[in-house]
Design a protein around this motif. Sequence first.
Motif, mmCIF file in Angstrom:
data_model
loop_
_atom_site.group_PDB
_atom_site.id
_atom_site.type_symbol
_atom_site.label_atom_id
_atom_site.label_comp_id
_atom_site.label_asym_id
_atom_site.label_seq_id
_atom_site.Cartn_x
_atom_site.Cartn_y
_atom_site.Cartn_z
ATOM 1 N N SER A 1 -91.496 139.527 15.647
ATOM 2 C CA SER A 1 -92.517 138.217 16.420
ATOM 3 C C SER A 1 -93.733 139.141 16.888
ATOM 4 O O SER A 1 -93.405 140.498 17.299
ATOM 5 N N PRO B 1 -97.464 138.875 19.160
ATOM 6 C CA PRO B 1 -97.403 138.127 20.785
ATOM 7 C C PRO B 1 -97.748 136.669 21.254
ATOM 8 O O PRO B 1 -97.881 136.472 22.140
ATOM 9 N N ILE C 1 -94.821 135.169 21.515
ATOM 10 C CA ILE C 1 -94.125 134.939 22.319
ATOM 11 C C ILE C 1 -94.479 134.551 23.647
ATOM 12 O O ILE C 1 -93.947 133.835 24.464
ATOM 13 N N THR D 1 -108.913 149.594 20.595
ATOM 14 C CA THR D 1 -108.536 148.294 19.271
ATOM 15 C C THR D 1 -108.782 148.788 18.346
ATOM 16 O O THR D 1 -107.949 149.588 17.063
ATOM 17 N N SER E 1 -105.874 152.145 18.146
ATOM 18 C CA SER E 1 -105.049 152.202 17.937
ATOM 19 C C SER E 1 -104.601 151.769 16.939
ATOM 20 O O SER E 1 -103.643 151.352 16.265
ATOM 21 N N VAL F 1 -101.170 150.946 14.475
ATOM 22 C CA VAL F 1 -100.843 149.888 13.929
ATOM 23 C C VAL F 1 -99.879 150.131 12.631
ATOM 24 O O VAL F 1 -99.259 149.527 12.003
ATOM 25 N N GLU G 1 -106.222 140.369 18.939
ATOM 26 C CA GLU G 1 -106.819 141.271 19.676
ATOM 27 C C GLU G 1 -105.257 141.480 20.797
ATOM 28 O O GLU G 1 -104.598 142.528 20.868
ATOM 29 N N TRP G 2 -104.750 140.646 21.000
ATOM 30 C CA TRP G 2 -103.323 141.247 21.347
ATOM 31 C C TRP G 2 -102.481 141.781 21.270
ATOM 32 O O TRP G 2 -101.696 142.446 20.817
ATOM 33 N N GLU G 3 -102.527 141.187 19.306
ATOM 34 C CA GLU G 3 -101.756 141.600 17.913
ATOM 35 C C GLU G 3 -102.049 143.836 18.442
ATOM 36 O O GLU G 3 -101.172 144.702 18.321
ATOM 37 N N LYS G 4 -103.013 144.297 18.858
ATOM 38 C CA LYS G 4 -103.493 144.963 18.632
ATOM 39 C C LYS G 4 -103.684 145.407 20.339
ATOM 40 O O LYS G 4 -103.412 147.526 20.148
ATOM 41 N N ARG G 5 -103.711 145.408 20.483
ATOM 42 C CA ARG G 5 -104.092 145.768 22.561
ATOM 43 C C ARG G 5 -102.183 145.122 22.815
ATOM 44 O O ARG G 5 -101.469 146.467 23.808
ATOM 45 N N PHE G 6 -101.708 144.197 22.493
ATOM 46 C CA PHE G 6 -99.864 144.202 23.763
ATOM 47 C C PHE G 6 -99.074 144.859 22.124
ATOM 48 O O PHE G 6 -98.123 144.905 22.942
ATOM 49 N N GLY G 7 -99.184 143.972 20.794
ATOM 50 C CA GLY G 7 -98.261 144.343 19.961
ATOM 51 C C GLY G 7 -97.678 143.854 20.479
ATOM 52 O O GLY G 7 -96.384 142.434 21.236
ATOM 53 N N ARG G 8 -96.124 144.600 20.510
ATOM 54 C CA ARG G 8 -94.271 144.463 20.819
ATOM 55 C C ARG G 8 -94.379 144.720 21.671
ATOM 56 O O ARG G 8 -92.368 145.193 21.995
ATOM 57 N N ILE H 1 -97.077 141.462 27.077
ATOM 58 C CA ILE H 1 -97.842 140.054 26.723
ATOM 59 C C ILE H 1 -97.932 139.367 27.512
ATOM 60 O O ILE H 1 -98.665 138.915 28.239
ATOM 61 N N LEU I 1 -113.077 139.836 18.067
ATOM 62 C CA LEU I 1 -111.029 139.722 17.991
ATOM 63 C C LEU I 1 -110.911 138.936 18.781
ATOM 64 O O LEU I 1 -109.628 138.638 19.554
ATOM 65 N N PHE I 2 -112.087 138.474 19.633
ATOM 66 C CA PHE I 2 -111.456 137.866 21.409
ATOM 67 C C PHE I 2 -111.266 136.468 21.656
ATOM 68 O O PHE I 2 -111.396 136.075 22.588
#
Lengths: 474, 474
Positions: A220, A222, A225, A384, A387, A391, B274-281, B298, B452-453
Amino acid sequence: MPTSEPTIPDVPQSSNPQLAFPCLDNVEERTQRLSRRSMSGPEPSYTTGAHEKFHSGEPILLDWGGVLPSFDIAYETWGTLNADKSNAILLHTGLSASSHAHSTETNPKPGWWERFIGPGAPLDTDKYFVICTNVLGGCYGSTGPSSLDPTSKQPYATSFPILTMQDMVRAQFRLLDGLGIDKLYASVGCSMGGMQSLAAGVLEKDRVSRIVSVSGCARSHPYSIAMRHTQRQVLMADQNWTRTRGNYYNSIPPHQGMKLARQIATITYRSGPEWEKRFGRQRADASRPPALCPDFLIETYLDHAGEKWCLEYDANSLLYVSKAMDLFDLGKGLQDATTQRRRENAGRLQGASSQQGAADACTFVLPDEPYQETESAAEILAGTRDSGAAVDQLSEDLVKGMAPLRDTPTLVLGVASDILFPAFQQREVAETLRKAGNRSVTHVELGEDRSLFGHDTFLLDLEGVGGEIRRFLG
Amino acid sequence: MPTSEPTIPDVPQSSNPQLAFPCLDNVEERTQRLSRRSMSGPEPSYTTGAHEKFHSGEPILLDWGGVLPSFDIAYETWGTLNADKSNAILLHTGLSASSHAHSTETNPKPGWWERFIGPGAPLDTDKYFVICTNVLGGCYGSTGPSSLDPTSKQPYATSFPILTMQDMVRAQFRLLDGLGIDKLYASVGCSMGGMQSLAAGVLEKDRVSRIVSVSGCARSHPYSIAMRHTQRQVLMADQNWTRTRGNYYNSIPPHQGMKLARQIATITYRSGPEWEKRFGRQRADASRPPALCPDFLIETYLDHAGEKWCLEYDANSLLYVSKAMDLFDLGKGLQDATTQRRRENAGRLQGASSQQGAADACTFVLPDEPYQETESAAEILAGTRDSGAAVDQLSEDLVKGMAPLRDTPTLVLGVASDILFPAFQQREVAETLRKAGNRSVTHVELGEDRSLFGHDTFLLDLEGVGGEIRRFLG
C-alpha cells in the motif's frame, strides 16, 4: 449521535434567513427510526443471502499475534469441480464484498461480478469451478468483529485481533483443504482481491498455478493509507462508535459515520474524467439557491452512495479490513519479521481460549513531539534526494519478497484513471516480478481512451478487464 | 460530542485483548478542556495578530441575494504606495489564510508568504505596494459567520448569506476605493486566490492591469467539489455543530469535525510523489502492534495537521468559503444569470436591515429518486460520448465569459503533481484566454522533476513559483 432535539438558539430577527439543513434532519430521522427498532429487538445480522459455510473447529493464529479459537468462512461456488480437482479458481473480493459474486439457485440476486462469471464468461463455468469467499474479518457470514467470541459469548467488537491479507488467505486455504483442493488453477482478484491473489501465491506457491491481479498492488502506498485513514477516523468519530469504543452491537450502529466514510471511499473508487463528463458542474436543482447540504449533482451522487450503504456493512469490519489493506507489503523484510513473530506466538494456539497478557494490548500513544513540517522547499528537496537510496533498497526488498512467484504465470492489470491503486503500482508489481526472474508476466494498462471509471473499472468493463482475464486463463 | 464518559460495555474475558483508542481519548480530553473554558467566559476570537481594518458603512448586495448591512475587511500592506497610486498589487489568499502574508512592524510573526514578499522578492516591496486582505466570510478580522449581525446583535452563524468569489472581490474593491486606488498594477493569487485574481479582472477589467493566477482555475471541477463536500459533511456531523445547526458560538466549537475536515483537506494539498519519498510505509513506532488510531507516519502527519488547526479557524467560515469555491464558474451563462439576479434583488439594498421573505430560505430537499447507477459500461461509454457536444458548448461558454480579459496580460501557473487544482485546469485557463483573443498569456507548468509538493507548491517553491512571478511582473 444523541437522540435529543437540536438546540438551535432562538435567534431574533436577522439580516438574512437561516439556512436549512435537510441532510442533517435526514440523519437524525434515521437515528430515531433505528432507536425504535433497537428497542423492539436485536439487530438484524448483515447478509447478502444464502451461502455455504465452512467451519474450522481448529484455532487460527494471526500474523500480529491474535488467535481465533475457531472460525467460519462463508463461500459460494459456480461450475463443477472436475475429478482430479484441478480446475478450481479462487476469486478474492474487494474490501466490502460478500461471497455473492454471481447469482445462485438459492440466491438469484445478481452478484457483484455477475457478468464476469458463467458459461463462456471470463471465469468460464463450463471449464472452471469458481469459489468466492467472504473474507475473514468481514460481516457476510465469515467470522469478523460482529461475530460472537466463543470465550466471552459477546460480539468480538474491538477485541477482534488485528488482521492481515495473509491471515485472510490462510483462512481461505483451510476452506480449500476442506474441499480437498490441493492446487488452484488460478488465484484471481481485483482491488483488495488483487493484493490477496498475489499474497496467496507467495504464501502457498506450490498450491497456486496462475495469478490474476487487477487494480491491486504489492504494498500500500501513503495516499491510499491516508484516504483509508480518514474513512476510519470519520467512522470512529460517530458518537455511536465513540461512546462504545466500537461495541455498538446492542444499540444504534454508527450509520452517520458509515455514510461519511462511504462518501470518501466513493471518491477514491471513481475519479475525475468520468465525473467531468457525467456530472460536470450541474446542480441538482439550479432554480434553487445554493445550499451547504448536497447541492451539486456530484454531491447528491455521493450522498446517495453513502445512504444506500450505511446500514449494509458492519462498521468494525470496515475498520479491520481497511487496516489490513494498509498493512499489506510483500517486501521480504516484513515477511521475515512476520515469520519470526509467528514463531514466537505459536504457543498461543495451545491455550487459544485463555486471555493473552495485557502487555500485548494495543496502547500506542502518539509521540509528544509530532511530525514537524519542514519550512523550506530546498530542505525537502534535499531530503527527498537523500532518500533515493532508501527507495532503491525498498525495491530490492520487494524483489526478494516476491521471489516465490518467479515461476507463476501472472496477469497484472491496471487502469490509468485509478487514483486509489494508481497504475504505477501495477507497473511496480509487473517490474518486480520480472526482476525476480518471472518470464510469464502479462502486464496490461487500460488508458483513458479505454476507461474513465478509475478504480471501479473492474466492476464495469467486461471487455477491457474480462477479456484480458479470459485470454490469460486460456 | 457529549461530555459523558464512554459507555464501553463490561466485556467478560475475551479471546484477545481490547484495543485502545488514544486518538479518541485525546479528542474527549479536549472537549472537557474546552467545556471548562466555555463555562468560565466567552470564546476568544480568531486572530493572527494586528492588522488594519476597513469598515464599509454602506450595505453590500451579494450574488445570491443576501445583504450585509455593513462589513469590515481586515488588511495589511507592505511597501509604499507611489504618488499616482499606480503600483498597488492586490494579493488574494487561499481558503483559510489571513491578511498576514508577511511580517509587519506591529505583527513580527512570519506571514504565510513571508519569503515571496519584500525588497527584491517576487512581490518586490521596493517597487510595489502590496495589499493582502482576509476574505469576506473569513474569521481573521473580516466580516464572516462569526461576526455579529447588526440586526440580531448575535453572530450571523448560518443565517450568514451564501457567498461567491465575486462577492469577496467586490468587498476588496470597496477597500481599494477607500485607499483611493483606481487601478491595480496586478491582481495576484494562488489556489482560491488564483480564482479571485481572475474574477477581479473579469468583474473590474478597467481596474486590473495584470493578472497572476497560480494553481487556480476558471471553474471548479467535480473532484474538487467532492473533496470539499466531504469536508463540509464531516464538519457538520460534529455534534457541536449538528446540535446547534452551526450556532455554536456560545458553547464548544466543533473541534473534532474541524480536525477531520483538515485531515481530508491536507490530503488534497499534498499528494503522492512527495509522500512516497518522505513517509513511504514507515510506521510511527514499528516495535508496537498496529492500531486503528494513527499508526503509520502518514497518519500521524495528518493527525497533527488536524490537531494544530482545529481551533485556529472558524468552522462556519470554512463552510461558506469552501462552498463559494464550489460555486465558482467564469462561464458566461452563470455570469448572465447572476447579473439578472442582482438586478432583481437590487431593491434589497434599500431595506438592508429588514428580513427577507421566507421564500428565499434555503430549503432544498433531495429528490425522492436519487441518482441511479448505470450498470453497464457500454451504456456509460455511450452516454459520455453523447455528451461531447455539451462539453464543447461549455468551453464556448467559458471563452465568452472570460472575454473581458482579452487585453489583460496574464500569468497562469500550474503544478503537475497538484490533485486539487489539477494542471489541466490551468491549461484550460490559458487556452480559454488565448481563444478569447488574449495574446499576452504566459502559461507555466511545473513538472514532477521540479515539484513533488502538489497543490502546496505555491507556499514552498520560491524559485519555481516566485521566480516566474518576478519575471512576469517585470
